[in-house]
Design an enzyme around this catalytic site. Structure first.
Site, PDB file in Angstrom:
ATOM      1  N   ASP A   1       0.870  -1.186   0.000  1.00 44.56           N
ATOM      2  CA  ASP A   1       0.000   0.000   0.000  1.00 44.56           C
ATOM      3  C   ASP A   1       0.898   1.224   0.000  1.00 44.56           C
ATOM      4  O   ASP A   1       1.780   1.356   0.833  1.00 44.56           O
ATOM      5  CB  ASP A   1      -0.908  -0.025   1.238  1.00 44.56           C
ATOM      6  CG  ASP A   1      -1.865   1.153   1.242  1.00 44.56           C
ATOM      7  OD1 ASP A   1      -2.871   1.112   0.469  1.00 44.56           O
ATOM      8  OD2 ASP A   1      -1.605   2.118   1.987  1.00 44.56           O
ATOM      9  N   LEU A   2       0.693   2.091  -0.988  1.00 45.07           N
ATOM     10  CA  LEU A   2       1.585   3.245  -1.115  1.00 45.07           C
ATOM     11  C   LEU A   2       1.262   4.268  -0.026  1.00 45.07           C
ATOM     12  O   LEU A   2       0.078   4.524   0.249  1.00 45.07           O
ATOM     13  CB  LEU A   2       1.396   3.896  -2.491  1.00 45.07           C
ATOM     14  CG  LEU A   2       1.764   3.029  -3.707  1.00 45.07           C
ATOM     15  CD1 LEU A   2       1.615   3.823  -4.984  1.00 45.07           C
ATOM     16  CD2 LEU A   2       3.172   2.478  -3.596  1.00 45.07           C
TER      17      LEU A   2
ATOM     18  N   ASP B   1      -4.198   2.511  -4.484  1.00 46.81           N
ATOM     19  CA  ASP B   1      -2.739   2.500  -4.448  1.00 46.81           C
ATOM     20  C   ASP B   1      -2.223   1.219  -3.827  1.00 46.81           C
ATOM     21  O   ASP B   1      -1.174   1.170  -3.216  1.00 46.81           O
ATOM     22  CB  ASP B   1      -2.251   3.732  -3.643  1.00 46.81           C
ATOM     23  CG  ASP B   1      -2.874   3.770  -2.246  1.00 46.81           C
ATOM     24  OD1 ASP B   1      -3.792   2.902  -1.996  1.00 46.81           O
ATOM     25  OD2 ASP B   1      -2.510   4.628  -1.445  1.00 46.81           O
TER      26      ASP B   1
END
Lengths: 307, 406
Positions: B290-291, B333
Site C-alpha cells: 500500500d503506497l 494504491d
C-alpha cells in the site's frame, strides 16, 4: 310403269261415210278455228290397259273441236284418281262407275259421260289363279259355290262391295298392277283375283306372267254383273270446254261408227270359245244396273254368248 | 414483481408437402370444375344440335313414309304411321292434314286448337309431296310433329356423369402424379440435405453436404450453396467473436492504467498458485503493498500525477521481481505480489526492504520529483493460509501492522 310422252292429236275424220267425215272434219276445223289458240294441255289418265279408252277420248276431243295435247295423269289408285279429278288436277279419266263417283256427280263435284268404253265387257269377270290350282273352280255352279273361296281386289274398288254383297269373302290388297297378288295366293291368303274378261285376255295375263308365270286364268267360271267404264271430267271451270267437246265428240263418234272402229283397233270381241265350258254366274251390282247407260249408247254393249 | 408471461404454445408443424397439397388443391379443383362445366356445356350444345338434327330426320323419314299411303288416299295406313311416329320418344303429338279426303289425323297427346302443338312443345312441319315419274310434284298434305321440349337437365345429367367420372380420374392422376413429383424433387432432397447438415454438424465432416450440393445443380443446390456460404461467414464471425471475447476477458483481468493484472486476475492466479503449491509442496508468499503519501500527491498534483506514480511503481516492481512472480494492482494504491517456489524465506525481509527502497525513490514528474513510500504486509502459504481470502486477510493485517509501525 313408264309414263307416256304427251301426244299431240289432230281431229280424226270419219272413215265410214263421206258426209260424216266431211262433217266431222268441218266441225273440228270450225272449233279449232274458233278457239284460234295453240293446242291446250289436258291431263288425261293413261295406263297400258286403257289405250282404247284414251284413243277414244282423243278422238272425241278432236271431233268435239278441241285441239289438245294430252299429258299423262299421274298413276294412282281409285281414291287418288277420284281426288285428282274432282280437285281439278286431272281433266279426264276413264274409270269404272263407282258409288263414290256417282255421289260426286250428284253433288256436282264430278262430271260423267256415260259412254261404255269397254262395251259392257268389264262386267264379265274372269278369275286369275295359280296354275297348280287351275281347276279349283271346276265344280262351281253358283255364287253360293264361290263363297268357299277368298277373293282379292284392290283397295277401294267397287267390285269389293259387289262380291261382298253376293256373300263372297273379299280381301282388299294394295298392290296388284304387276300381279303381286300371286304371292298372297302362294301364301294361302287369296284364292282368286277376278278382273275384266277382255282386258285380262288382251293385257293383264301376259303382263302378269312376266313376273309371276305361275298365274293363269280359270277355265270354268265367268262372273257377270253390271259394270261399266265411263269417261269422267273434272268439275272445274277450265274443263267446261273439254266436257262439252267430249259430249259432242262421243255422240259424233258413235253416230259415225268411228267409235267401234277405234275400239276394234285396240280390243277384240272375245271369241265365243272363251265362254265354252265356262259357267256364267250372274250377281247383282248393289249400286246400279244396266239402265245407267243411256239408251242411245246401249247398243254398243257386247253380249257374248256361248257357242 | 411483474409476472412472467407463459411462453406461447408451439405452432403446429406445417410440412411443405401438406402446404403444397392445400395450395394446389383449390386452383386445381377450380380448373377441373371449369373444365368439366365447359365440356358439359359444349357437349350439351352438341347434343342439342344432334337432337335437332335427329328431329328433322325423324320428321323427314316419317313424311317420306307417308307419301305412298297419302298418294293412295290410304288413311288407315297413314294413321298407323302417325301412331308409330307418336310413339317415338321425342314426339309428343303428331298431326297430319291430308288433302285426298280432307281429314286431320291426330296421334299422341292432345293437339291444341290453334294447331300450334301442345304446350311448350317444339313443332316441326313438313309438307308431304308426291313426285311422279315425270317429275311433277303434287301436294298431299302436311305433317306436323310436336316434339317434347329438350330437357336441359336430362341432357346435362347424361353428359355430366360421363365427364365427371373422366375428369375425376384425370384429377386423381394429376394430383397423385404431382404429389409424387413434389415428393421426389422437393421433399426427399430436402430430407437428404437435412440429414447431410446434421451429419456435418455432428462430425464436422462437410463431405455429405458437398455431395448433396454437387448432386443438385438446381435451385435446391443454390439454396444449399447459399447456406454453405452463410455457414462459412458465420464461422468467421464466431471466430472473431471468440477473439473478441478473449480480448475482453483479458481486458477484464488487467488493470488498464498499469498493465498489471487486477483483482480478478489476482483471484485466479492466487488460486492456481495455491493449487500448484499443494501439488509441489513448494511454499510461496503473497505481498500486499500500500503506497504511503499517495493521496496528497493526488490531491496536490492531480490525478494525472497520481496515475503517473502508480504506473512508475508498477514498472519498478516488475523490474525488481522475477518473471515468474505475479504482480497485480488490487485497486487504488494497493498492489499484490505472488511469489512461488520460495525455498528460503529468510531472504524475504531483504526483498521487502528492497522493494520499499525502490518504491521510495523519487519519481520525476515534470520539473518536480514525487516521492511515495510503501507499507508491505506478507502472508506465506501454506503456513499463513491455504485460501486466497485467508492469505490476503493475513497480508492485510501484516501490512496495517507495518503501516502502524512506520
Amino acid at each position: 310403269m313408264p309414263a307416256m310422252r304427251p301426244t299431240r292429236l289432230v281431229p280424226i275424220s270419219c272413215r265410214q261415210g263421206t258426209a260424216c267425215r266431211v262433217l266431222a272434219l268441218l266441225a273440228g276445223l270450225l272449233f279449232a278455228g274458233l278457239s284460234g289458240a295453240a293446242p291446250r294441255a289436258l291431263v288425261v289418265q293413261n295406263e297400258p290397259h286403257l289405250q282404247h279408252a284414251r284413243a277414244l277420248v282423243a278422238a272425241a276431243l278432236a271431233a268435239g273441236g278441241v285441239e289438245a295435247e294430252l299429258v299423262d295423269a299421274p298413276h294412282g289408285n281409285e281414291r287418288r284418281n277420284l281426288h285428282m279429278i274432282s280437285d281439278g288436277h286431272v281433266h279426264v279419266d276413264m274409270m269404272p262407275v263407282t258409288p263414290a263417283r256417282l255421289r260426286l256427280v250428284r253433288e256436282g263435284r264430278l262430271r260423267m259421260i256415260p259412254i261404255p268404253l269397254d262395251r259392257g265387257l268389264l262386267g264379265y269377270r274372269i278369275n286369275l289363279l295359280l296354275e297348280r290350282r287351275r281347276d279349283m273352280l271346276a265344280g262351281v255352279r253358283s255364287a253360293a259355290d264361290l263363297r268357299r273361296f277368298n277373293m282379292g281386289q284392290n283397295v277401294g274398288w267397287m267390285d269389293v262391295e259387289v262380291y261382298r254383297g253376293a256373300g263372297i269373302a273379299t280381301k282388299e290388297i294394295k298392290d296388284w298392277a304387276d300381279g303381286e297378288f300371286a304371292l298372297q295366293m302362294e301364301a294361302g291368303l287369296l284364292d282368286l283375283f277376278p278382273l275384266g274378261l277382255e282386258e285380262t285376255l288382251t293385257h293383264f295375263l301376259p303382263h302378269f306372267r312376266k313376273k309371276f308365270p305361275q298365274l293363269t286364268i280359270d277355265p270354268h267360271v265367268i262372273i257377270r254383273y253390271p259394270w261399266y267404264r265411263f269417261v269422267w271430267v273434272s268439275p272445274k271451270a277450265d274443263a267446261d270446254e273439254v266436257y262439252d267437246a267430249l259430249s259432242r265428240g262421243f255422240k259424233m263418234l258413235v253416230d259415225s261408227g268411228e267409235f267401234l272402229r277405234i275400239w276394234e283397233r285396240y280390243r277384240r270381241v272375245p271369241s265365243p270359245d272363251v265362254l265354252r265350258g265356262r259357267v256364267v254366274i250372274d250377281i247383282d251390282n248393289p249400286f246400279y244396273g244396266p239402265e245407267l247407260v243411256p239408251p242411245a249408247w246401249r247398243w254398243l254393249q257386247i253380249l257374248p254368248e256361248a257357242p | 414483481m411483474t409476472p412472467v408471461p407463459d411462453s406461447p404454445p408451439p405452432r403446429p408443424r406445417r410440412p411443405l408437402f401438406r402446404q403444397f397439397v392445400r395450395q394446389l388443391l383449390a386452383p386445381l379443383l377450380l380448373a377441373f370444375v371449369l373444365a368439366t362445366l365447359g365440356t358439359v356445356l359444349i357437349a350439351y350444345q352438341t347434343k342439342q344440335g344432334e337432337e335437332i338434327a335427329e328431329r328433322e330426320r325423324t320428321l323427314e323419314t316419317f313424311a317420306r313414309s307417308l307419301v305412298k299411303p297419302l298418294w293412295d288416299c290410304d288413311n288407315a295406313t297413314a294413321s298407323g304411321i302417325l301412331d308409330a311416329l307418336a310413339h317415338q320418344p321425342a314426339v309428343l303429338a303428331a298431326r297430319l292434314d291430308e288433302r285426298c279426303q280432307g281429314q286431320h289425323l291426330l296421334a299422341g297427346a292432345a293437339w291444341d286448337e290453334t294447331g300450334e302443338g301442345a304446350g311448350k312443345a317444339t313443332v316441326g312441319r313438313l309438307p308431304i309431296v308426291y313426285e311422279d315419274e315425270r317429275g311433277r310434284e303434287f301436294a298431299l298434305g302436311e305433317l306436323a310433329v310436336a316434339f317434347h321440349p329438350p330437357s336441359i337437365a336430362a341432357v346435362m345429367l347424361e353428359v355430366l356423369w360421363r365427364y365427371l367420372a373422366l375428369f375425376s380420374a384425370l384429377f386423381g392422376v394429376l394430383l397423385g402424379g404431382t404429389l409424387l413429383i413434389f415428393r421426389r424433387m422437393i421433399s426427399e432432397p430436402l430430407a437428404r440435405f437435412q440429414a447431410a447438415i446434421r451429419a456435418s454438424a455432428g462430425s464436422g465432416d462437410l463431405a455429405p453436404l458437398e455431395e448433396e450440393m454437387h448432386r443438385h445443380n438446381d435451385e435446391l443446390g443454390d439454396v444449399m450453396r447459399a447456406y454453405d456460404e452463410l455457414m462459412i461467414k458465420l464461422a468467421s464471425v464466431i471466430g472473431q467473436l471468440r477473439d473478441n471475447e478473449t480480448v475482453l476477458q483479458e481486458a477484464a483481468r488487467r488493470d488498464p492504467l498499469t498493465g498489471l493484472g487486477n483483482r480478478l486476475a489476482l483471484e485466479e492466479e492466487l488460486t492456481r498458485a495455491l493449487a500448484r503449491a499443494r501439488r509441489s509442496g513448494e511454499p510461496g508468499c503473497v505481498l500486499l503493498l500500500d503506497l504511503n503519501r499517495f493521496k496528497p500527491i493526488n490531491d496536490t498534483w492531480g490525478h494525472a500525477a497520481g496515475d503517473n506514480v502508480l504506473q512508475e511503481t508498477a514498472r519498478r516492481l516488475s523490474e525488481a521481481l522475477r518473471a515468474s512472480d505475479t504482480i497485480v494492482r488490487l485497486g487504488g494504491d494497493e498492489f499484490v505480489v505472488i511469489m512461488e517456489n520460495l525455498q528460503d524465506r529468510e531472504n524475504l525481509p531483504g526483498l521487502i526492504a528492497k522493494l520499499g527502497e525502490i518504491i521510495a525513490r523519487p519519481q520525476p514528474y515534470g520539473e518536480h520529483g514525487l516521492t511515495v513510500g510503501a507499507s508491505i504486509g506478507t502472508a506465506c502459504f501454506p503456513a499463513d493460509g491455504e485460501t486466497s481470502a485467508a492469505l490476503l486477510a493475513h497480508a492485510d493485517r501484516a501490512m496495517y501492522a507495518s503501516k502502524r509501525g512506520r
